[in-house]
Scaffold this active site. Structure first.
Site, PDB file in Angstrom:
ATOM      1  N   LYS B  71      -0.055  14.841   3.058  1.00  0.00           N
ATOM      2  CA  LYS B  71      -1.040  13.774   3.253  1.00  0.00           C
ATOM      3  C   LYS B  71      -2.384  14.398   3.613  1.00  0.00           C
ATOM      4  CE  LYS B  71      -1.577   9.415   5.857  1.00  0.00           C
ATOM      5  NZ  LYS B  71      -0.974   8.542   6.894  1.00  0.00           N
ATOM      6  N   SER B 146      -0.260   3.811   5.593  1.00  0.00           N
ATOM      7  CA  SER B 146      -1.335   4.579   5.001  1.00  0.00           C
ATOM      8  C   SER B 146      -0.879   5.808   4.224  1.00  0.00           C
ATOM      9  CB  SER B 146      -2.296   5.020   6.110  1.00  0.00           C
ATOM     10  OG  SER B 146      -1.664   5.923   6.993  1.00  0.00           O
ATOM     11  N   SER B 170       3.017   3.793   9.072  1.00  0.00           N
ATOM     12  CA  SER B 170       2.401   4.409   7.896  1.00  0.00           C
ATOM     13  C   SER B 170       3.267   5.388   7.105  1.00  0.00           C
ATOM     14  CB  SER B 170       1.108   5.126   8.300  1.00  0.00           C
ATOM     15  OG  SER B 170       0.072   4.202   8.438  1.00  0.00           O
TER      16      SER B 170
END
Lengths: 99, 483
Positions: B71, B146, B170
């Site tokens: 990420k 996210s 997330s």
């Protein structure tokens, strides 16, 4: 400026100033009702009697974690500066602060 | 079947047998991404040359030779780390996060930057300032967020596994929406050093994988104490993968009534209730539990998370890194303009909300009250875990919606975090895995449904074992989207 049920003035421009964030008129028009909605929703939390309850700042039961007070390697100046928008002679350059 | 579609476990077998070389895996991942990612948008960038160099070292360790997508808010030395934000568009990380140091120590190598909501603020990945992530099962819909890029690249076989971060769901929610496995470890299990902070008391790095076993392997690799993160606990790291096959017969699984009431899509409720039945058939005892403060979790979360975010994001001032607005007259104007031009709308909303709840006159009414309610939410779980080994719940009350549908209604989007935020507030661990499929009323594609297993602090072994047994006795994890 608008009123929430806590009887307080929610002044978005003032809050944006505290946050060092410039807002356009369009942004104020969009954000103000959205944030007002969210704050009105937050009033739900007033339903709960929290007297006598200790606040939780974070979930771990650890306090005062320390390490040895000894020097150790850290980021080299060159690495620390490589993402600086403006740098010179191992320093970050900013607009003049002191007259 | 391409190498990119295999699991860590399968590839480790092939590498150990000398049947493949690590660079073949990287090239298979690149081929998959070149074929599919234009439609999905899960990757922001990758660097084949760096992967080549990483693959030159001898293969060793649990992750030996395995590329892991990262990420875009976890620092990897000499790779971009833009956090999905314009303000960090040209940022190159000067050091490795501890989770990356640990990943490399286990033989793995970070490959590819996964798309995300800007600074991890969002549940849809529409808030990436670069591009949205499309759900691999229905390209018109959100991937969740996210960590939407991490989930989408794993679910669409463009990555072997990925790291994400979970502040209010997330990792778990995009895993559920995309149909893969996602684990939020206990707060303090994985070091946050080198993870760009959103809400420091809630953030935790976690794996997104194709199987529970891979999640166990990856968790074991990245966990452990860290002198650079005083909130990371020096607890022993068990062999999570070895613990998977242990007995689950006689274990107790709690069903919280508050997670099955009004507002949950009937198809999701039914899928999770069926999973409970399935557990019963595996010899697990299902027990009713109550988490009465659940209804306040969203309010408490959005006060605490935004308060912490407003402080954490103060560092973006155009001085030491990131975007600097040109032609500012003085320093104050440089701050205000750089931030105005660099941050996207959701980040601005959360900074404003967080600044407000911490401001003079409102601190007690919002922030302090939320911290007290956080204690009550945590106590709910402590009481429940005195009775049960883990809690079974849905991940999201609703299926992924169409991209753009809720742009004007941020509160609506926040409310859907109802089942995931509590775990972060309480600091407990949570595992999300596929438990069925549904076709929503406004669509004609099947979408995955996720279940959530919540465990007490440092009870990752239990939820992984429970998850593994469910997964291996069902077929949901074997389905793949057609792209």
């Amino acid at each position: 400026m608008s009123e929430n049920e806590k009887g307080t003035q929610f002044d978005l421009r003032y809050v944006a100033g505290l946050a060092r964030l410039e807002l356009s008129d369009d942004e104020v028009a969009t954000f103000e009702p959205q944030l007002q909605d969210i704050l009105t929703y937050m009033e739900k939390l007033d339903e709960v009697d929290v007297s006598g309850i200790e606040p939780t700042a974070h979930a771990n039961p650890v306090l005062n974690v320390t390490r040895a007070d000894a020097s150790r390697p850290s980021l080299e100046a060159e690495d620390a500066l490589r993402n600086g928008p403006k740098t010179t002679s191992d320093q970050f350059v900013v607009p003049k602060v002191v007259e | 079947m391409s190498l990119a579609s295999k699991t860590i476990k399968e590839l480790r077998g092939l590498l150990d047998g000398g049947e493949i070389q690590p660079m073949e895996i990287v090239d298979s991942v690149i081929a998959a991404a070149e074929a599919r990612d234009e439609k999905i948008g899960g990757y922001l960038s990758w660097d084949r040359d760096q992967a080549c160099r990483a693959c030159e070292t001898p293969i060793r360790g649990l992750l030996g030779g395995i590329p892991i997508a990262i990420k875009d808010l976890i620092n990897v030395k000499d790779q971009p780390c833009g956090c999905g934000s314009k303000i960090l568009r040209n940022y190159v990380a000067p050091y490795d996060a501890t989770s990356i140091v640990n990943l490399r120590r286990a033989g793995g190598h970070p490959f590819g930057r996964a798309n995300m909501d800007e600074f991890a603020m969002g549940s849809s990945n529409e808030n990436s300032s670069i591009k949205p992530v499309h759900n691999p099962w229905d390209l018109e819909r959100i991937s969740g967020g996210s960590s939407g890029g991490s989930a989408a690249v794993v679910a669409s076989d463009q990555a072997i596994a990925a790291l994400g971060s979970d502040t209010g769901g997330s990792v778990r929610q995009p895993a559920a929406f995309c149909g893969c496995v996602g684990l939020k470890p206990t707060y303090g299990r994985v070091s946050r050093f080198g993870l760009t902070a959103y809400a420091s008391s809630l953030d935790q790095i976690g794996p997104l994988t194709k199987t529970v076993e891979d999640a166990a392997i990856l968790l074991g690799a990245i966990s452990g104490g860290d002198a650079n993160d005083s909130t990371c606990l020096d607890e022993p790291v068990p062999d999570y993968a070895a613990g998977l096959t242990g007995e689950i017969k006689g274990m107790k699984l709690g069903l919280p009534e508050e997670y099955f009431g009004e507002g949950i899509d009937p198809a999701i409720r039914e899928a999770v209730q069926k999973a409970a039945k399935h557990y019963e058939s595996l010899g697990v005892e299902i027990v009713d539990v109550s988490l009465p403060y659940t209804e306040h979790a969203v309010g408490v979360y959005y006060i605490i998370a935004t308060a912490e975010a407003s402080a954490n994001l103060a560092r973006f001032d155009g001085v030491r890194y990131g975007y600097r607005a040109p032609d500012a007259k003085d320093l104050a104007e440089q701050y205000a303009k750089s931030r105005a031009q660099g941050f996207g709308p959701e980040v601005k909303r959360r900074i404003l909300l967080g600044t407000y709840v911490l401001s003079s006159g409102y601190y007690d009414a919002y922030y302090l009250r939320a911290q007290k309610l956080r204690t009550l939410i945590r106590d709910d779980f402590t009481k429940a875990f005195a009775k049960v080994d883990a809690i079974l719940a849905p991940v999201s009350p609703t299926p992924p919606y169409k991209i753009g549908e809720k742009v004007a209604n941020p509160l609506d989007v926040y409310l859907a975090d109802i089942f995931t935020t509590s775990a972060n507030l309480a600091g407990i661990c949570g595992l999300s895995l596929p438990c069925g499929f549904m076709t929503p009323g406004d669509g004609d594609h099947e979408l995955p449904i996720g279940l959530q297993l919540l465990g007490a602090p440092f009870a990752e072994e239990k939820i992984l074992r429970l998850g593994h047994h469910y997964e291996q006795s069902t077929e949901w994890h074997q389905r793949r989207p057609v792209i």
